[in-house]
Design a protein around this motif. Structure first.
Motif, mmCIF file in Angstrom:
data_model
loop_
_atom_site.group_PDB
_atom_site.id
_atom_site.type_symbol
_atom_site.label_atom_id
_atom_site.label_comp_id
_atom_site.label_asym_id
_atom_site.label_seq_id
_atom_site.Cartn_x
_atom_site.Cartn_y
_atom_site.Cartn_z
ATOM 1 N N LEU A 1 -71.615 -9.942 4.077
ATOM 2 C CA LEU A 1 -70.367 -10.446 4.719
ATOM 3 C C LEU A 1 -69.341 -9.309 4.581
ATOM 4 O O LEU A 1 -68.525 -9.326 5.621
ATOM 5 C CB LEU A 1 -69.990 -11.520 3.571
ATOM 6 C CG LEU A 1 -71.265 -12.920 3.816
ATOM 7 C CD1 LEU A 1 -70.479 -13.833 3.012
ATOM 8 C CD2 LEU A 1 -71.179 -13.362 5.056
ATOM 9 N N THR B 1 -70.029 -6.847 7.457
ATOM 10 C CA THR B 1 -69.804 -7.561 8.761
ATOM 11 C C THR B 1 -68.181 -7.829 9.091
ATOM 12 O O THR B 1 -67.910 -7.355 10.480
ATOM 13 C CB THR B 1 -70.290 -9.032 8.890
ATOM 14 O OG1 THR B 1 -71.613 -8.935 8.589
ATOM 15 C CG2 THR B 1 -70.057 -9.870 10.132
ATOM 16 N N LEU B 2 -67.308 -8.149 8.351
ATOM 17 C CA LEU B 2 -65.912 -8.284 8.534
ATOM 18 C C LEU B 2 -65.320 -6.892 8.891
ATOM 19 O O LEU B 2 -64.526 -6.352 9.621
ATOM 20 C CB LEU B 2 -65.165 -8.626 7.337
ATOM 21 C CG LEU B 2 -65.546 -10.266 7.113
ATOM 22 C CD1 LEU B 2 -64.748 -10.403 5.783
ATOM 23 C CD2 LEU B 2 -65.314 -10.888 8.233
ATOM 24 N N GLY C 1 -66.732 -5.595 12.077
ATOM 25 C CA GLY C 1 -65.995 -6.517 13.302
ATOM 26 C C GLY C 1 -64.653 -5.842 13.643
ATOM 27 O O GLY C 1 -64.376 -5.691 14.862
ATOM 28 N N VAL D 1 -67.994 -9.485 19.170
ATOM 29 C CA VAL D 1 -68.320 -9.631 17.725
ATOM 30 C C VAL D 1 -69.468 -10.427 17.390
ATOM 31 O O VAL D 1 -70.196 -10.169 16.317
ATOM 32 C CB VAL D 1 -67.165 -9.638 16.860
ATOM 33 C CG1 VAL D 1 -66.210 -8.688 17.136
ATOM 34 C CG2 VAL D 1 -66.639 -11.176 17.018
ATOM 35 N N SER D 2 -69.690 -11.324 18.330
ATOM 36 C CA SER D 2 -70.873 -12.409 18.071
ATOM 37 C C SER D 2 -72.310 -11.538 17.867
ATOM 38 O O SER D 2 -73.040 -12.027 17.454
ATOM 39 C CB SER D 2 -70.807 -13.290 18.917
ATOM 40 O OG SER D 2 -71.323 -12.781 20.362
ATOM 41 N N THR E 1 -72.369 -10.524 14.271
ATOM 42 C CA THR E 1 -72.534 -11.671 13.323
ATOM 43 C C THR E 1 -74.010 -12.280 13.533
ATOM 44 O O THR E 1 -74.600 -12.890 12.639
ATOM 45 C CB THR E 1 -71.503 -12.692 13.655
ATOM 46 O OG1 THR E 1 -71.489 -12.974 14.792
ATOM 47 C CG2 THR E 1 -70.085 -12.182 13.255
ATOM 48 N N LEU F 1 -69.279 -17.784 9.060
ATOM 49 C CA LEU F 1 -69.210 -16.393 9.155
ATOM 50 C C LEU F 1 -68.868 -16.063 10.770
ATOM 51 O O LEU F 1 -68.021 -15.367 11.154
ATOM 52 C CB LEU F 1 -70.632 -15.861 8.966
ATOM 53 C CG LEU F 1 -70.640 -14.142 9.378
ATOM 54 C CD1 LEU F 1 -69.520 -13.487 8.406
ATOM 55 C CD2 LEU F 1 -71.970 -13.679 9.071
ATOM 56 N N THR G 1 -65.181 -14.629 11.575
ATOM 57 C CA THR G 1 -65.479 -13.215 12.009
ATOM 58 C C THR G 1 -64.442 -13.343 13.532
ATOM 59 O O THR G 1 -63.733 -12.328 13.766
ATOM 60 C CB THR G 1 -66.607 -12.548 12.004
ATOM 61 O OG1 THR G 1 -67.114 -13.006 10.989
ATOM 62 C CG2 THR G 1 -66.662 -11.093 12.603
ATOM 63 N N ILE H 1 -60.739 -13.681 13.050
ATOM 64 C CA ILE H 1 -59.933 -12.330 12.660
ATOM 65 C C ILE H 1 -60.093 -11.285 13.879
ATOM 66 O O ILE H 1 -58.948 -10.589 14.164
ATOM 67 C CB ILE H 1 -60.694 -11.788 11.571
ATOM 68 C CG1 ILE H 1 -60.617 -12.505 10.388
ATOM 69 C CG2 ILE H 1 -60.233 -10.252 10.978
ATOM 70 C CD1 ILE H 1 -61.638 -12.237 9.033
ATOM 71 N N ALA H 2 -61.301 -11.043 14.576
ATOM 72 C CA ALA H 2 -61.115 -10.224 15.683
ATOM 73 C C ALA H 2 -60.126 -10.624 16.880
ATOM 74 O O ALA H 2 -59.541 -9.978 17.543
ATOM 75 C CB ALA H 2 -62.517 -10.317 16.391
ATOM 76 N N SER I 1 -74.251 -17.577 16.215
ATOM 77 C CA SER I 1 -74.388 -17.172 14.686
ATOM 78 C C SER I 1 -75.220 -18.146 13.903
ATOM 79 O O SER I 1 -76.062 -17.693 13.108
ATOM 80 C CB SER I 1 -72.877 -16.657 13.928
ATOM 81 O OG SER I 1 -72.182 -15.657 14.716
#
Length: 312
Positions: A22, A25-26, A29, A59-60, A63, A112, A116, A119-120, A151
């Motif tokens: 996790l 990933t963040l 991303g 970003v998918s 994830t 997730l 994500t 945030i992106a 995801s």
């Protein structure tokens, strides 16, 4: 079912690999959003256009791959560390165990993917706003829902692969090789009419707008196709496949008992060719039978020839 889901959540909370995945990933991303937005590509779309923003918010793909790996770890990781035996002893019905794992991974994938992408999107708004683009020309709701659904469903695909292979490395390497090399690298250019019905093609259609979505399935159709690849019936298919391979006698408590039972020890052969006594209950050979009871006065065993019972 609620108890099984709670146990699966507890396993994920106490697994370092899940938290590391996790965190990576963040970080990746946010780094990919900044790189795609700020680093110009020769011959690419103009800054702030629909294609440019779509590429920035892609970003998918990250994830989805992470949830694919987590789904494999949730099932195959237990077989690797031999903790699946205790799970099946507590709940012999394997379909319920796999269903609980699928529900857990489905919820984690949705969180997730949505988190994500959120945030992106916030990062992209700041970057584009600093350069004079205050309105992003995309359908934010469609991309947000698409990233969440893709995801979550890729996590279900990972659960099915982990239950079918029971090998963490083989499942993760094989899945990533299939998606990134065979589907995206080969079939997407050689047979696009076939690739759009595969998991990667459906995920791309679900999370793309603008030129990237031309020739792809509609978002609704792509969601149905991806659900078909990773739907709940895949759990029953996996259970049926495992039962067909192992036989109906190795299910439930019998499978767990057979897996945890210690192997039988072979009888050792003495020098004269006679088999040694079978091991006792605690792994020791039983003591030889005495020919006569011990002498009460001396607390010693009489010789075999001097025993009155033996003489008679």
């Amino acid at each position: 079912m609620r108890t099984l889901v709670s146990l699966e959540l507890y396993k994920l909370r106490t697994t370092p690999a899940a938290w590391v995945s996790l965190g990576i990933t963040l970080v990746l991303g946010m780094a990919s959003v900044a790189a795609n937005a700020l680093v110009p590509s020769p011959g690419g779309p103009a800054f702030g256009s629909t294609d440019h923003v779509n590429h920035t918010l892609s970003v998918s793909a990250l994830t989805s791959m992470v949830m694919l790996a987590i789904g494999v770890l949730v099932v195959a990781g237990e077989y690797r560390h031999r903790t699946i035996m205790q799970t099946f002893l507590g709940e012999p019905r394997r379909a319920r165990v796999l269903a609980a794992k699928a529900v857990t991974v489905l919820g984690l994938g949705a969180l997730l993917g949505a988190g994500t992408f959120g945030i992106a999107y916030a990062e992209a708004v700041i970057i584009y706003g600093a350069r004079g683009v205050h309105s992003l020309p995309i359908d934010v709701a469609q991309l947000w829902i698409g990233a969440t659904v893709a995801s979550a469903l890729y996590g279900l695909v990972g659960v099915a692969l982990g239950a079918l292979t029971r090998n963490t490395v083989a499942a993760i390497v094989g899945a990533i090789t299939w998606v990134m090399i065979i589907e995206v690298g080969i079939l997407a250019s050689a047979l696009p009419e076939v690739a759009q019905w595969l998991p990667a093609g459906a995920a791309i259609a679900l999370t793309s707008v603008g030129t990237a979505a031309h020739g792809m399935l509609s978002p609704t159709t792509a969601a149905l196709v991806l659900t078909g690849w990773a739907g709940p019936h895949r759990t029953r298919d996996v259970v049926a496949c495992r039962v067909a391979v192992l036989g109906p006698s190795l299910t439930g408590r019998r499978a767990a008992a057979a897996a945890t039972r210690p192997p039988r020890r072979r009888l050792r052969t003495l020098a004269g060719g006679r088999p040694s006594p079978r091991p006792g209950r605690w792994g020791r050979a039983p003591a030889p039978r005495r020919s006569c009871p011990p002498d009460r006065s001396t607390r010693r065993t009489r010789a075999k020839g001097s025993c009155p019972a033996a003489a008679r």
